[in-house]
Design a protein around this motif. Structure first.
Motif, PDB file in Angstrom:
ATOM      1  N   SER A  78       0.846  -1.197   0.000  1.00 39.00           N
ATOM      2  CA  SER A  78       0.000   0.000   0.000  1.00 39.00           C
ATOM      3  C   SER A  78       0.877   1.242   0.000  1.00 39.00           C
ATOM      4  CB  SER A  78      -0.917   0.025   1.234  1.00 39.00           C
ATOM      5  OG  SER A  78      -1.831  -1.053   1.199  1.00 39.00           O
ATOM      6  N   VAL A  80       0.786   5.096   0.942  1.00 34.53           N
ATOM      7  CA  VAL A  80       0.018   6.044   1.744  1.00 34.53           C
ATOM      8  C   VAL A  80       0.689   7.406   1.615  1.00 34.53           C
ATOM      9  CG1 VAL A  80      -0.927   6.557   4.021  1.00 34.53           C
ATOM     10  CG2 VAL A  80      -0.566   4.179   3.331  1.00 34.53           C
ATOM     11  N   ARG A  86      -4.335   7.268  -0.976  1.00 39.22           N
ATOM     12  CA  ARG A  86      -3.900   5.936  -0.570  1.00 39.22           C
ATOM     13  C   ARG A  86      -4.261   4.957  -1.677  1.00 39.22           C
ATOM     14  NH1 ARG A  86      -3.799   2.940   4.713  1.00 39.22           N
ATOM     15  NH2 ARG A  86      -4.189   4.954   5.685  1.00 39.22           N
ATOM     16  N   VAL A  87      -3.261   4.175  -2.109  1.00 39.58           N
ATOM     17  CA  VAL A  87      -3.474   3.172  -3.159  1.00 39.58           C
ATOM     18  C   VAL A  87      -2.965   1.838  -2.633  1.00 39.58           C
ATOM     19  CG1 VAL A  87      -2.914   2.431  -5.496  1.00 39.58           C
ATOM     20  CG2 VAL A  87      -3.251   4.867  -5.012  1.00 39.58           C
ATOM     21  N   SER A  88      -3.828   0.827  -2.632  1.00 37.74           N
ATOM     22  CA  SER A  88      -3.462  -0.492  -2.124  1.00 37.74           C
ATOM     23  C   SER A  88      -3.622  -1.529  -3.230  1.00 37.74           C
ATOM     24  CB  SER A  88      -4.342  -0.885  -0.930  1.00 37.74           C
ATOM     25  OG  SER A  88      -4.140   0.003   0.147  1.00 37.74           O
ATOM     26  N   THR A  90      -3.283  -5.872  -3.838  1.00 43.50           N
ATOM     27  CA  THR A  90      -3.055  -7.221  -3.327  1.00 43.50           C
ATOM     28  C   THR A  90      -2.662  -8.105  -4.497  1.00 43.50           C
ATOM     29  OG1 THR A  90      -5.395  -7.796  -3.578  1.00 43.50           O
ATOM     30  CG2 THR A  90      -4.682  -6.965  -1.423  1.00 43.50           C
ATOM     31  N   LYS A 205      -6.700   0.169   8.320  1.00 44.72           N
ATOM     32  CA  LYS A 205      -7.236   0.121   6.966  1.00 44.72           C
ATOM     33  C   LYS A 205      -6.538  -0.938   6.118  1.00 44.72           C
ATOM     34  CE  LYS A 205      -8.471   5.045   6.927  1.00 44.72           C
ATOM     35  NZ  LYS A 205      -8.259   6.354   6.260  1.00 44.72           N
ATOM     36  N   GLU A 206      -5.504  -1.579   6.660  1.00 49.32           N
ATOM     37  CA  GLU A 206      -4.696  -2.509   5.889  1.00 49.32           C
ATOM     38  C   GLU A 206      -4.753  -3.916   6.460  1.00 49.32           C
ATOM     39  OE1 GLU A 206      -3.583  -1.583   3.149  1.00 49.32           O
ATOM     40  OE2 GLU A 206      -3.636   0.599   3.326  1.00 49.32           O
ATOM     41  N   GLN A 210       0.595  -6.623   5.046  1.00 46.20           N
ATOM     42  CA  GLN A 210       0.721  -5.676   3.943  1.00 46.20           C
ATOM     43  C   GLN A 210       1.904  -4.745   4.197  1.00 46.20           C
ATOM     44  OE1 GLN A 210      -1.415  -5.925   1.417  1.00 46.20           O
ATOM     45  NE2 GLN A 210      -1.722  -3.957   0.414  1.00 46.20           N
ATOM     46  N   LEU A 212       3.720  -1.284   3.910  1.00 53.39           N
ATOM     47  CA  LEU A 212       3.225   0.085   3.819  1.00 53.39           C
ATOM     48  C   LEU A 212       4.364   1.014   3.412  1.00 53.39           C
ATOM     49  CD1 LEU A 212       1.093   0.212   7.103  1.00 53.39           C
ATOM     50  CD2 LEU A 212       0.425  -0.624   4.837  1.00 53.39           C
TER      51      LEU A 212
END
Length: 437
Positions: A78, A80, A86-88, A90, A205-206, A210, A212
């Motif tokens: 992700s 931030v 914010r771009v995540s 998976t 939020k994650e 993940q 960061l």
């Protein structure tokens, strides 16, 4: 050029991931491998987060199960940049084209697992620093040789120089220093400071595991979850580092305290290691091979840690060198030094291309174009209706993911698509808004 018939005799200098992995692969194909290990171990090492493309290599080396036992599964990454930016991603979203996971690893333990695998494969480990000397030989002779005391310390070589010398000394770049080989150095002159913390919080939020990546006022930060702790680091230019303080510890503490998001994660945590420092993240050697020698891993080049390609590039370089030597091993033929140089030419070209492709991709993150493209694409999808826009956006994000996961980093189509979109696909979104200073 003549060749003898006998097992290939290899001296690998350096017992990091690249050196150990290559030793495993060559020994498994029948080579007599001597691995020189200076036995120096650092408390923490950069390269703690892996990319999905490494998973098949871990399986081939026979260490994925052990790696999983002491690592944290990494589902994605992700970015931030601010409370609203914010771009995540998976990895599972892009399966099966991409392995659906990777690992966050404690590097010293990972390196020890690879070294133990090499020893179990029949590799002769010599504890001590190896010294190399230029031979000054002509075009038919090797360019390098083990110094007399180094050769004497390796009884498995029987007093004879090896057929292949491998520089796996990482950023020490032993062969480059011995032969005076220059390198192309990238434009950024950053420095990284990082340490491990216990008792940290988490961004709710994650997903667990993940990785960061946060943008600082100057530079960027990482937070890598390990099994029982977090790796927290900053990457800043030298001027910003000086403003933060005179010591690595003060710089890391001040950067954390000055960023509300990062301090929210680290607040209440306790630092449990010393602060490690790395610098000069962008370098590609102008030569990676020669008569009777080759560089692997960081010895040949390294890139910025933003997308975590380092360990993958090291293990992939080991695979490529092993593949280049495989025809000789299958025939039981000992290549002459010029034959070694010729066989490794394709490896050097591919490895240089991989380093350049990763450097270009990281550049899209630093100048803001990559996240601007993601924002522009998602806004374009939201502004329309029907199936065409979402399908096209999925196609674009898939091919960006293929690059960022290591599966398709050097693909001509993927790189061309990113260049085209970076020029024509921003749709009014300003990259400067997402740039890292």
């Amino acid at each position: 050029m003549s060749a003898e018939t006998a097992p290939l005799r290899v001296a690998v200098v350096g017992a990091g991931p690249a050196g150990s992995a290559l030793s495993v692969l060559l020994a498994g194909a029948g080579a007599a491998v001597t691995l020189f290990d200076d036995d120096r171990r650092q408390e923490v090492l950069v390269g703690e987060s892996l990319v999905p493309a490494i998973i098949p290599i871990l399986r081939r080396l026979g260490i994925e199960e052990e790696t999983a036992s002491f690592s944290c599964v990494k589902p994605g990454v992700s970015f931030v940049w601010s409370p609203t930016d914010r771009v995540s991603f998976t990895f599972a979203r892009f399966a099966p084209a991409v392995p659906p996971y990777a690992y966050n690893i404690p590097r010293p333990r990972f390196d020890e697992a690879l070294l133990a695998r090499a020893v179990a494969s029949g590799v002769h480990r010599v504890v001590g620093r190896a010294r190399l000397e230029p031979t000054g030989g002509n075009g038919a002779e090797p360019e390098l040789a083990l110094a007399a005391e180094t050769l004497a310390a390796a009884p498995a070589l029987g007093g004879r120089q090896p057929d292949l010398i491998v520089d796996a000394t990482g950023r020490s770049r032993l062969v480059a220093r011995v032969l005076g080989i220059p390198a192309h150095v990238g434009p950024r002159k950053d420095v990284a400071h990082f340490a491990h913390f216990e008792g940290c919080g988490w961004d709710d939020k994650e997903d667990p595991g993940q990785v960061l990546i946060g943008r600082l006022q100057a530079g960027w930060s990482w937070c890598i979850p390990l099994q029982d702790r977090f790796s927290v680091g900053i990457v800043v230019d030298r001027d910003a580092a000086t403003r933060l303080g005179p010591t690595p510890l003060e710089r890391l503490e001040q950067a954390i305290a000055g960023d509300p998001w990062l301090s929210g994660i680290v607040a209440g945590g306790k630092r449990v290691t010393s602060v490690a420092t790395y610098s000069n993240y962008q370098l590609i050697s102008q030569r990676m091979h020669g008569r009777g020698w080759v560089m692997v891993g960081d010895a040949g080049g390294f890139v910025d840690p933003m997308l975590s390609p380092g360990v993958f590039l090291a293990l992939r370089s080991a695979e490529l060198v092993a593949a280049a030597m495989a025809p000789f091993q299958r025939r039981g033929v000992i290549p002459s030094p010029p034959m070694v140089e010729s066989a490794l030419r394709s490896y050097a070209g591919v490895q240089t291309a991989m380093l350049a492709a990763w450097t270009d991709l990281v550049g899209y993150l630093y100048d803001g174009r990559l996240l601007a493209l993601v924002r522009a694409g998602r806004e374009w999808v939201d502004a329309g209706s029907g199936f065409l826009r979402p399908a096209l956006q999925r196609h674009i994000e898939r091919h960006i993911a293929l690059q960022a996961t290591g599966i398709g980093t050097v693909s001509r189509y993927n790189r061309g698509l990113l260049r085209f979109l970076g020029r024509y696909g921003l749709r009014g979104v300003e990259p400067a808004h997402f740039a890292i200073q």
